[in-house]
Design a protein around this motif. Structure first.
Motif, short mmCIF file in Angstrom:
data_model
loop_
_atom_site.label_atom_id
_atom_site.label_comp_id
_atom_site.label_asym_id
_atom_site.label_seq_id
_atom_site.Cartn_x
_atom_site.Cartn_y
_atom_site.Cartn_z
N GLY A 1 22.62 36.13 -38.33
CA GLY A 1 23.06 37.50 -38.04
C GLY A 1 24.57 37.55 -38.02
N THR A 2 25.14 38.52 -38.74
CA THR A 2 26.60 38.67 -38.76
C THR A 2 26.98 40.12 -38.50
OG1 THR A 2 26.71 39.12 -41.13
CG2 THR A 2 26.86 36.81 -40.43
N ALA A 3 28.19 40.30 -38.03
CA ALA A 3 28.72 41.65 -37.83
C ALA A 3 30.24 41.61 -37.92
CB ALA A 3 28.31 42.20 -36.47
N VAL B 1 27.50 32.91 -29.39
CA VAL B 1 27.81 33.35 -30.76
C VAL B 1 29.16 32.80 -31.19
CG1 VAL B 1 26.49 35.50 -30.61
CG2 VAL B 1 28.89 35.50 -29.95
N ILE C 1 31.49 38.34 -36.00
CA ILE C 1 30.53 37.73 -35.09
C ILE C 1 29.42 37.12 -35.93
CG2 ILE C 1 28.94 38.14 -33.17
CD1 ILE C 1 30.53 40.86 -32.85
N ALA C 2 28.93 35.94 -35.53
CA ALA C 2 27.80 35.32 -36.23
C ALA C 2 26.90 34.59 -35.23
CB ALA C 2 28.29 34.34 -37.27
N CYS C 3 25.60 34.63 -35.51
CA CYS C 3 24.64 33.88 -34.71
C CYS C 3 23.57 33.32 -35.63
CB CYS C 3 24.02 34.74 -33.61
SG CYS C 3 22.90 36.02 -34.21
N ASN D 1 19.12 40.39 -34.74
CA ASN D 1 19.57 41.78 -34.63
C ASN D 1 19.84 42.15 -33.17
OD1 ASN D 1 20.21 44.34 -35.71
ND2 ASN D 1 18.20 45.09 -35.08
N ILE E 1 23.17 40.47 -31.99
CA ILE E 1 24.34 41.14 -32.55
C ILE E 1 24.55 42.49 -31.87
CG2 ILE E 1 25.29 42.20 -34.65
CD1 ILE E 1 25.50 39.14 -34.60
N GLN E 2 23.48 43.26 -31.67
CA GLN E 2 23.62 44.56 -31.01
C GLN E 2 24.11 44.42 -29.57
OE1 GLN E 2 23.68 46.49 -33.92
NE2 GLN E 2 23.34 47.88 -32.24
N VAL F 1 27.86 43.67 -29.72
CA VAL F 1 28.62 44.88 -30.07
C VAL F 1 28.68 45.84 -28.89
CG1 VAL F 1 28.64 46.92 -31.55
CG2 VAL F 1 28.20 44.66 -32.55
N THR G 1 26.75 45.32 -39.87
CA THR G 1 25.89 44.20 -39.53
C THR G 1 25.09 43.77 -40.76
OG1 THR G 1 24.09 45.61 -38.80
CG2 THR G 1 25.66 44.90 -37.13
#
Length: 93
Positions: free
Chosen positions: A4-6, A38, A56-58, A67, A70-71, A74, A90
Motif C-alpha cells: 500500500g502506498t500513498a 509504515v 507512505i508505504a506499507c 488500504n 494507509i487511510q 492519512v 493512494t
C-alpha cells in the motif's frame, strides 16, 4: 504480498523558511513512525518552503488491511498538523 502506498500533498501557508518547514516535516514523520508501522519520508518539493509532499508505504498480506493502514495514517496526519491537505493519492499493488 500486498503493498500500500500513498502520497500526501500538504500546503503550509504560514511557513516562511525551509528550516521551519523541515521542523514541521520531521515532527509529522516522527509522530507517524512512532504510532504506525509504515515507511514514511518527504518525497517531493523539498526546496519549496510552503509545499510538503509525504510518501507512505506499507507491506501486508491483504489489500483491505493495506488500504485501512494507509487511510489511518492519512487521517492521523490530517488530524495532527495545521497544514492543509491538498491531495492524497493512494495505490494498492
Amino acid at each position: 504480498m500486498i503493498i500500500g502506498t500513498a502520497k500526501v500533498y500538504l500546503y503550509a501557508d504560514w511557513v516562511h523558511s525551509l528550516k521551519e518547514k523541515r521542523m514541521i516535516v520531521k515532527s509529522i514523520i516522527d509522530k507517524t513512525k512512532h504510532r504506525f508501522n509504515v515507511s514514511i519520508a518527504e518525497v517531493e518539493n523539498q526546496d519549496y518552503h510552503k509545499s510538503i509532499v509525504i510518501g507512505i508505504a506499507c507491506v501486508t498480506n491483504s489489500s483491505r488491511l493495506a488500504n485501512d493502514i494507509i487511510q489511518n495514517v492519512v487521517n492521523y496526519i490530517e488530524g495532527n498538523t495545521e497544514a492543509l491537505v491538498e491531495n492524497v493519492y493512494t495505490e494498492i499493488l
